[in-house]
Scaffold this motif. Structure first.
Motif, PDB file in Angstrom:
ATOM      1  N   PRO A 166      -8.988   5.835   2.876  1.00  0.00           N
ATOM      2  CA  PRO A 166     -10.025   7.527   2.154  1.00  0.00           C
ATOM      3  C   PRO A 166      -9.175   8.158   3.067  1.00  0.00           C
ATOM      4  N   ARG A 167      -9.041   9.760   2.017  1.00  0.00           N
ATOM      5  CA  ARG A 167      -7.914  10.510   2.642  1.00  0.00           C
ATOM      6  C   ARG A 167      -6.770  10.326   2.870  1.00  0.00           C
ATOM      7  N   ASN A 168      -6.656   9.006   2.730  1.00  0.00           N
ATOM      8  CA  ASN A 168      -4.980   8.754   3.187  1.00  0.00           C
ATOM      9  C   ASN A 168      -4.993   8.415   4.944  1.00  0.00           C
ATOM     10  N   GLN A 169      -6.216   8.092   5.792  1.00  0.00           N
ATOM     11  CA  GLN A 169      -6.105   8.498   7.167  1.00  0.00           C
ATOM     12  C   GLN A 169      -5.344   7.232   7.571  1.00  0.00           C
ATOM     13  N   ILE A 170      -4.159   6.821   7.328  1.00  0.00           N
ATOM     14  CA  ILE A 170      -3.871   5.367   7.948  1.00  0.00           C
ATOM     15  C   ILE A 170      -3.612   5.444   9.893  1.00  0.00           C
ATOM     16  N   ASN A 171      -5.268   4.529  10.063  1.00  0.00           N
ATOM     17  CA  ASN A 171      -4.662   4.276  11.433  1.00  0.00           C
ATOM     18  C   ASN A 171      -4.190   2.759  11.931  1.00  0.00           C
ATOM     19  N   HIS A 172      -3.363   3.510  11.953  1.00  0.00           N
ATOM     20  CA  HIS A 172      -1.949   1.987  13.048  1.00  0.00           C
ATOM     21  C   HIS A 172      -2.596   1.300  14.010  1.00  0.00           C
ATOM     22  N   ASP A 173      -3.694   1.389  14.178  1.00  0.00           N
ATOM     23  CA  ASP A 173      -4.128   0.674  15.356  1.00  0.00           C
ATOM     24  C   ASP A 173      -4.838  -0.174  14.759  1.00  0.00           C
ATOM     25  N   TYR A 174      -5.791   0.057  13.316  1.00  0.00           N
ATOM     26  CA  TYR A 174      -5.673  -0.545  12.648  1.00  0.00           C
ATOM     27  C   TYR A 174      -5.682  -1.118  11.538  1.00  0.00           C
ATOM     28  N   LEU A 175      -4.820  -1.822  11.253  1.00  0.00           N
ATOM     29  CA  LEU A 175      -3.542  -2.827  10.696  1.00  0.00           C
ATOM     30  C   LEU A 175      -3.411  -3.686  11.047  1.00  0.00           C
ATOM     31  N   GLN A 176      -3.833  -3.910  12.442  1.00  0.00           N
ATOM     32  CA  GLN A 176      -4.399  -5.430  12.751  1.00  0.00           C
ATOM     33  C   GLN A 176      -5.757  -6.229  12.065  1.00  0.00           C
ATOM     34  N   ILE A 177      -6.106  -5.256  12.215  1.00  0.00           N
ATOM     35  CA  ILE A 177      -7.662  -5.671  11.531  1.00  0.00           C
ATOM     36  C   ILE A 177      -7.830  -6.175  10.096  1.00  0.00           C
ATOM     37  N   CYS A 178      -7.079  -5.483   9.190  1.00  0.00           N
ATOM     38  CA  CYS A 178      -6.749  -5.708   8.418  1.00  0.00           C
ATOM     39  C   CYS A 178      -6.114  -7.153   7.797  1.00  0.00           C
ATOM     40  N   LYS A 179      -5.584  -7.682   8.665  1.00  0.00           N
ATOM     41  CA  LYS A 179      -4.310  -8.619   8.314  1.00  0.00           C
ATOM     42  C   LYS A 179      -5.334  -9.427   9.049  1.00  0.00           C
ATOM     43  N   VAL A 180      -5.942  -9.093   9.892  1.00  0.00           N
ATOM     44  CA  VAL A 180      -6.851 -10.554   9.748  1.00  0.00           C
ATOM     45  C   VAL A 180      -7.911 -11.149   8.596  1.00  0.00           C
ATOM     46  N   ASN A 181      -8.253 -10.032   7.868  1.00  0.00           N
ATOM     47  CA  ASN A 181      -9.099 -10.243   7.197  1.00  0.00           C
ATOM     48  C   ASN A 181      -8.474 -10.513   5.985  1.00  0.00           C
ATOM     49  N   GLY A 182      -7.378 -10.793   5.813  1.00  0.00           N
ATOM     50  CA  GLY A 182      -6.840 -11.199   5.354  1.00  0.00           C
ATOM     51  C   GLY A 182      -6.334  -9.345   3.915  1.00  0.00           C
ATOM     52  N   ILE A 183      -6.104  -8.474   4.299  1.00  0.00           N
ATOM     53  CA  ILE A 183      -5.211  -7.777   3.735  1.00  0.00           C
ATOM     54  C   ILE A 183      -3.957  -7.708   4.316  1.00  0.00           C
ATOM     55  N   GLN A 184      -2.708  -7.957   3.155  1.00  0.00           N
ATOM     56  CA  GLN A 184      -1.259  -7.565   3.104  1.00  0.00           C
ATOM     57  C   GLN A 184      -0.744  -6.203   3.163  1.00  0.00           C
ATOM     58  N   CYS A 185      -1.128  -5.718   2.413  1.00  0.00           N
ATOM     59  CA  CYS A 185      -0.203  -4.505   2.336  1.00  0.00           C
ATOM     60  C   CYS A 185      -1.279  -2.886   2.299  1.00  0.00           C
ATOM     61  N   PHE A 186      -1.111  -1.669   2.041  1.00  0.00           N
ATOM     62  CA  PHE A 186      -1.447  -0.706   2.523  1.00  0.00           C
ATOM     63  C   PHE A 186      -0.519   0.104   1.683  1.00  0.00           C
ATOM     64  N   ARG A 187      -1.427   1.653   0.997  1.00  0.00           N
ATOM     65  CA  ARG A 187       0.178   2.255   0.433  1.00  0.00           C
ATOM     66  C   ARG A 187      -0.173   3.909   1.917  1.00  0.00           C
ATOM     67  N   GLY A 188       0.647   3.488   2.777  1.00  0.00           N
ATOM     68  CA  GLY A 188       1.887   5.123   3.352  1.00  0.00           C
ATOM     69  C   GLY A 188       1.346   6.579   2.545  1.00  0.00           C
ATOM     70  N   HIS A 189       1.772   7.072   3.623  1.00  0.00           N
ATOM     71  CA  HIS A 189       2.482   8.594   2.722  1.00  0.00           C
ATOM     72  C   HIS A 189       3.840   9.167   2.722  1.00  0.00           C
ATOM     73  N   GLU A 190       4.261   9.834   1.840  1.00  0.00           N
ATOM     74  CA  GLU A 190       5.740  10.157   2.470  1.00  0.00           C
ATOM     75  C   GLU A 190       6.420  10.639   3.310  1.00  0.00           C
ATOM     76  N   ASP A 191       7.649   9.846   3.246  1.00  0.00           N
ATOM     77  CA  ASP A 191       8.641  10.202   4.254  1.00  0.00           C
ATOM     78  C   ASP A 191       8.325  11.595   4.638  1.00  0.00           C
ATOM     79  N   SER A 192       7.520  12.420   5.069  1.00  0.00           N
ATOM     80  CA  SER A 192       7.844  14.038   5.335  1.00  0.00           C
ATOM     81  C   SER A 192       6.525  14.235   5.868  1.00  0.00           C
ATOM     82  N   TRP A 193       6.850  15.069   6.987  1.00  0.00           N
ATOM     83  CA  TRP A 193       5.947  16.377   7.572  1.00  0.00           C
ATOM     84  C   TRP A 193       5.154  16.720   7.338  1.00  0.00           C
TER      85      TRP A 193
END
Length: 336
Positions: A166-193
């Protein structure tokens, strides 16, 4: 076989749970109510043009009534420093007891309609429209939220492979939690500041203005990328290429520029064999429905042309991430 480009569509499906802390019901109700007209027509368009779409859905929408919703809440709720961000204190004041009485907060029938169409992926937008970068919330609270969202999808025989924060608030520390719960991908943001995201109240006006300008003029590039270059650990990152801004009367004269910008990027992705990832919220189409659907139709006509000319293919986030995890690139994709 020549390299094929990929067209990804993802939608952040949230109804009022996505804007409860930003707009009053009176201010935004037309958009939310209009979703019930917009979604069936989007689905018809997707079916007509053979578009595989990912619907990242807030878990609170899965229920037909308040009793079911309350029975399925996670044990841990986010302890945001700003209590207004949490939807849980607002459950007592819902405008009705079920979807018929309260179409702003319940979406079981819409989810069923989405699943009745082919090639539509049901993904998660967290259970409670959870903000992963706001002060006060914790990893344990996020995991409880994710587990609740996976559980409600499983109850209707849907596996959860894709996450949109939500609101593209990507917390990279939480990606492992996603993986453990069966999630295999996420939508990142565009490659620009200018597309980097932080806490909600830290959004700068300069960034907002530049993002708006980038929708009409090629300021920050096409944001397309090759599937064999995406990050796959701990889960696959499928960055956004473009937010499909809703039609606005005051910007009507700029609509040809906005359409040309998107079509040019799709063309470049098709020619280079890269990914173009388009996203929006269904409620963006809840107002000015005809204008928004007409604009989307023009995009999908162009996608069809690129499919015929260059073999551009439409994939859900789960389908694209599966290719990445298998170590395959888009050489292996057959044109649809």
């Amino acid at each position: 076989m020549s390299k094929k480009g990929i067209f990804i569509v993802s939608l952040d499906f949230e109804l009022n749970w996505g804007v409860h802390d930003v707009f009053t019901l009176g201010h935004y109700q037309e958009n939310i109510v209009g979703v019930r007209q917009a979604i069936p027509r989007m689905l018809e368009l997707f079916n007509h043009f053979d578009i595989h779409a990912t619907w990242a859905t807030v878990g609170m929408l899965f229920f037909d009534n308040k009793k079911e919703l309350l029975a399925n809440l996670p044990e841990l709720h986010p302890s945001y420093a700003d209590a207004a961000f949490s939807p849980y204190d607002k459950l007592a004041s819902l405008v009705g007891e079920n979807e018929q009485q309260d179409p702003l907060h319940f979406g079981a029938s819409l989810i069923k309609e989405i699943m009745d169409y082919p090639n539509q992926e049901l993904a998660t937008h967290t259970f409670s429209h959870y903000y992963c970068l706001e002060t006060g919330q914790t990893a344990a609270q996020f995991e409880a939220d994710v587990q609740a969202s996976v559980k409600v999808a499983k109850a209707i025989d849907q596996s959860t492979k894709s996450m949109i924060f939500p609101r593209n608030q990507i917390n990279h520390d939480y990606l492992q939690i996603c993986k453990v719960n069966g999630i295999q991908c996420f939508r990142g943001h565009e490659d620009s500041w200018v597309y980097q995201v932080g806490p909600f109240h830290n959004k700068g006006i300069i960034k907002r203005m530049l993002r708006l300008a980038d929708c009409y003029l090629p300021i920050f590039g096409d944001h397309t990328y090759s599937i064999d270059q995406v990050t796959t650990e701990p889960i696959v990152n499928l960055p956004s290429s473009r937010f499909l801004r809703p039609y606005h009367t005051s910007l009507k004269s700029l609509e040809p520029l906005r359409l040309r910008r998107i079509k040019k990027s799709i063309t470049n992705a098709a020619k280079k064999g890269e990914i173009f990832h388009l996203w929006w919220h269904p409620h963006n189409f809840g107002k000015d429905i005809e204008s928004n659907l007409g604009f989307l139709t023009e995009i999908l006509i162009h996608v069809a042309t690129m499919r015929e000319q260059y073999g551009l293919t439409s994939l859900t986030m789960a389908e694209a991430s599966t290719l990445a995890l298998q170590g395959m690139d888009s050489h292996t994709i057959r044109s649809r």
